[in-house]
Design a protein around this motif. Structure first.
Motif, PDB file in Angstrom:
ATOM      1  N   MET A   1       0.599   6.661   8.208  1.00  0.00           N
ATOM      2  CA  MET A   1       1.753   6.881   9.107  1.00  0.00           C
ATOM      3  C   MET A   1       1.502   8.217  10.024  1.00  0.00           C
ATOM      4  O   MET A   1       1.866   8.044  11.242  1.00  0.00           O
ATOM      5  CB  MET A   1       3.104   7.458   8.111  1.00  0.00           C
ATOM      6  CG  MET A   1       3.539   6.177   7.201  1.00  0.00           C
ATOM      7  SD  MET A   1       4.904   6.727   6.228  1.00  0.00           S
ATOM      8  CE  MET A   1       5.293   5.570   5.115  1.00  0.00           C
ATOM      9  N   LEU A   2       0.869   9.119   9.638  1.00  0.00           N
ATOM     10  CA  LEU A   2       0.582  10.123  10.483  1.00  0.00           C
ATOM     11  C   LEU A   2      -0.193   9.766  11.614  1.00  0.00           C
ATOM     12  O   LEU A   2      -0.222  10.599  12.787  1.00  0.00           O
ATOM     13  CB  LEU A   2       0.229  11.564   9.853  1.00  0.00           C
ATOM     14  CG  LEU A   2       1.171  12.056   8.714  1.00  0.00           C
ATOM     15  CD1 LEU A   2       0.580  13.401   8.022  1.00  0.00           C
ATOM     16  CD2 LEU A   2       2.407  12.414   9.345  1.00  0.00           C
ATOM     17  N   ARG A   3      -1.271   8.979  11.322  1.00  0.00           N
ATOM     18  CA  ARG A   3      -2.347   8.740  12.434  1.00  0.00           C
ATOM     19  C   ARG A   3      -1.616   7.769  13.397  1.00  0.00           C
ATOM     20  O   ARG A   3      -2.012   7.922  14.468  1.00  0.00           O
ATOM     21  CB  ARG A   3      -3.620   7.899  11.676  1.00  0.00           C
ATOM     22  CG  ARG A   3      -4.419   8.815  10.867  1.00  0.00           C
ATOM     23  CD  ARG A   3      -5.740   7.873  10.660  1.00  0.00           C
ATOM     24  NE  ARG A   3      -5.554   6.678   9.803  1.00  0.00           N
ATOM     25  CZ  ARG A   3      -5.588   6.763   8.494  1.00  0.00           C
ATOM     26  NH1 ARG A   3      -5.753   7.881   7.684  1.00  0.00           N
ATOM     27  NH2 ARG A   3      -5.240   5.748   7.902  1.00  0.00           N
ATOM     28  N   ALA A   4      -0.623   7.045  13.021  1.00  0.00           N
ATOM     29  CA  ALA A   4       0.053   6.185  13.834  1.00  0.00           C
ATOM     30  C   ALA A   4       0.931   7.086  14.583  1.00  0.00           C
ATOM     31  O   ALA A   4       1.011   6.678  15.900  1.00  0.00           O
ATOM     32  CB  ALA A   4       0.848   5.176  12.950  1.00  0.00           C
ATOM     33  N   MET A   5       1.734   8.095  14.206  1.00  0.00           N
ATOM     34  CA  MET A   5       2.300   9.012  14.849  1.00  0.00           C
ATOM     35  C   MET A   5       1.752   9.801  15.901  1.00  0.00           C
ATOM     36  O   MET A   5       2.289   9.919  17.116  1.00  0.00           O
ATOM     37  CB  MET A   5       3.202   9.822  13.964  1.00  0.00           C
ATOM     38  CG  MET A   5       4.276   9.335  13.097  1.00  0.00           C
ATOM     39  SD  MET A   5       5.024  10.715  11.818  1.00  0.00           S
ATOM     40  CE  MET A   5       5.684  11.639  13.089  1.00  0.00           C
ATOM     41  N   PHE A   6       0.662  10.225  15.607  1.00  0.00           N
ATOM     42  CA  PHE A   6      -0.026  11.338  16.514  1.00  0.00           C
ATOM     43  C   PHE A   6      -1.303  10.670  17.312  1.00  0.00           C
ATOM     44  O   PHE A   6      -1.434  11.032  18.425  1.00  0.00           O
ATOM     45  CB  PHE A   6      -0.667  12.379  15.593  1.00  0.00           C
ATOM     46  CG  PHE A   6       0.557  13.323  15.065  1.00  0.00           C
ATOM     47  CD1 PHE A   6       0.643  14.369  15.895  1.00  0.00           C
ATOM     48  CD2 PHE A   6       0.810  13.080  13.806  1.00  0.00           C
ATOM     49  CE1 PHE A   6       1.590  15.254  15.657  1.00  0.00           C
ATOM     50  CE2 PHE A   6       2.131  14.046  13.572  1.00  0.00           C
ATOM     51  CZ  PHE A   6       2.518  15.087  14.211  1.00  0.00           C
ATOM     52  N   LEU A   7      -1.893   9.649  16.783  1.00  0.00           N
ATOM     53  CA  LEU A   7      -2.830   8.973  17.566  1.00  0.00           C
ATOM     54  C   LEU A   7      -2.539   7.902  18.102  1.00  0.00           C
ATOM     55  O   LEU A   7      -3.263   7.312  19.137  1.00  0.00           O
ATOM     56  CB  LEU A   7      -4.185   8.649  16.644  1.00  0.00           C
ATOM     57  CG  LEU A   7      -4.800   9.760  15.597  1.00  0.00           C
ATOM     58  CD1 LEU A   7      -5.850   9.427  14.661  1.00  0.00           C
ATOM     59  CD2 LEU A   7      -5.200  10.994  16.533  1.00  0.00           C
TER      60      LEU A   7
END
Length: 343
Positions: free
Chosen positions: A265-271
Motif C-alpha cells: 500500500m505504501l509503495r503504491a501511495m508514494f511511488l
C-alpha cells in the motif's frame, strides 16, 4: 494459537502512542520490565472496566536482535524509506512501540506514564502522540476513517499470524505520523476532496469504480490477493493536533498478518501505480514525518522472552538422553533441559 496482544478491536476515543529507542546496555532492563506490563495495565484499568484500557507492545528489527534469542519474525526488518516522484516516506528511529488506547484519555496517559517509569533510563522517547476521537470517527480532513476495517473472523485473519506459523498470534505493525496542510485542504471544494479520497464526505459512501479516480486514496490503497479478493489490514488511525504549534494530522497505525500487505500500500501511495503514476493524491495535503515497522509478539512471549545468545535449535524441546555429559573443565552449567520460548 498463542494469546495475541489486543491488536483487534473497535476504534477507541483516545490513544497514546509512544516510540522509544533502547539505550546501549539497557537491554536487560527492558527485557525484565516486559513481564510487569500486564500487571501495570490491570492496575490502572481495574476500576474502569468500561473504559477498555489496553496496550500493545511491539519491537523494531534492530531491537529484536539486541533483546531476544531464537528465531526472528521473517518479515521484521527496518522500515524501508520511499522516495517517490513527488512525495517521500522517511524511516525514523524506533526500537519500542507502545500503543495505549482506551475510551478514557486520562487512563491512556496514566498507563503510558507507568510503563515508561518502569522502563526508566533504559529507553529514550523519540516520539509521543496523544490521539483523540474527532466528531463521528472522522479525521481532521473531515472524512470518516477506518470504514474499511474488517470485523469478527475477518479482523483476526487480517491482523494475526495464523496457527500454522511459529509466530502464531503475532502481528506486524507499521506506523507513520502525517501532518495535514489544512489551509490547502480547506481551500479545495468538497467535490474535489471527495475525488481525492474516493468517498463522499457527508454520507461516507465509496464511489463506484467508474467514478473513483485511479489516484484517489481508496483506489491506491486497495490490495488484491492472488485469489482475486481484497486483502485487509487492521487500522487504528487517530487524529492529533496542537493549537500552539498549528500542527494537525493523522497517526497511521496498521496491524497485519503480513507486513508485505501494508508495504505494498505504501509503495503504491508514494511511488505510484499504472493508474496513479504520481502516487496518492492525499499526499498533496498530508506529509509523512515518521516511519517504522515493528512486531507485536503474543502475550506469552512478553511474559517469558527468550534470552539473547540462545539459538533456534536450542529452543527446541530436548530429552535428558540428548544432553551431552560435560566434563568439569569445560565450563558447562550442566543445564539438563531448555524451555521453548513460544507455544
Amino acid at each position: 494459537m498463542s494469546e495475541p496482544q489486543p491488536v483487534v478491536g473497535e476504534l477507541t476515543s483516545a490513544a497514546v502512542i509512544v516510540v522509544a529507542t533502547i539505550e546501549p546496555g539497557g537491554e536487560d532492563a527492558v527485557r525484565e520490565a516486559l513481564a510487569d506490563f500486564g500487571d501495570l495495565e490491570d492496575s490502572v484499568g481495574f476500576g474502569s472496566p468500561l473504559a477498555e484500557l489496553s496496550c500493545v507492545t511491539a519491537f523494531g528489527s534492530d531491537a529484536w536482535d539486541r533483546l531476544f534469542g531464537g528465531p526472528k519474525p521473517p518479515e521484521l526488518h527496518p522500515f524501508v524509506p520511499l522516495d517517490g516522484p513527488r512525495h517521500a516516506a522517511p524511516a525514523t528511529p524506533g526500537d519500542l512501540l507502545l500503543h495505549v488506547r482506551s475510551e478514557n484519555q486520562g487512563l491512556c496517559f496514566e498507563l503510558a506514564h507507568r510503563l515508561l517509569d518502569r522502563l526508566g533510563p533504559a529507553v529514550t522517547v523519540v516520539d509521543e502522540t496523544h490521539g483523540f476521537r474527532y466528531y463521528d470517527r472522522r479525521d481532521l480532513l473531515g472524512f470518516v476513517d477506518g470504514t474499511a476495517n474488517p470485523h469478527g473472523r475477518g479482523a483476526l485473519d487480517a491482523a494475526l499470524i495464523g496457527p500454522e506459523d511459529p509466530f502464531a498470534g503475532g502481528s506486524y505493525v507499521i506506523v507513520q505520523k502525517y501532518l495535514h496542510d489544512l489551509a490547502a485542504w480547506n481551500a479545495v471544494s468538497v467535490s474535489e476532496q471527495e475525488h481525492v479520497i474516493g468517498r463522499s464526505k457527508l454520507e461516507n459512501i465509496e464511489m463506484s469504480d467508474e467514478a473513483k479516480p485511479g489516484d484517489s486514496h481508496v483506489a491506491v490503497n486497495t490490495v488484491i490477493g492472488e485469489d482475486g479478493e481484497e486483502v485487509d489490514i487492521m487500522r487504528f488511525n487517530m487524529p492529533f493536533g496542537e493549537l500552539k504549534s498549528g500542527e494537525f494530522g493523522t497517526y497511521f497505525m496498521a496491524y497485519a498478518a503480513s507486513a508485505a500487505t501494508t508495504e505494498q500500500m505504501l509503495r503504491a501511495m508514494f511511488l505510484g501505480t499504472a493508474d496513479a503514476p504520481r502516487g496518492d493524491r492525499i499526499l498533496d495535503f498530508s506529509t509523512a514525518l515518521t516511519g517504522g515497522l515493528f512486531f507485536a509478539p503474543p502475550v506469552e512471549f512478553l511474559d517469558d522472552p527468550p534470552q539473547p545468545g540462545v539459538s533456534a535449535a536450542e529452543l527446541l524441546p530436548i530429552t535428558a538422553d540428548a544432553v551431552p555429559v560435560a566434563s568439569p573443565s569445560d565450563g558447562s552449567l550442566r543445564i539438563g533441559s531448555l524451555k521453548a520460548s513460544m507455544s
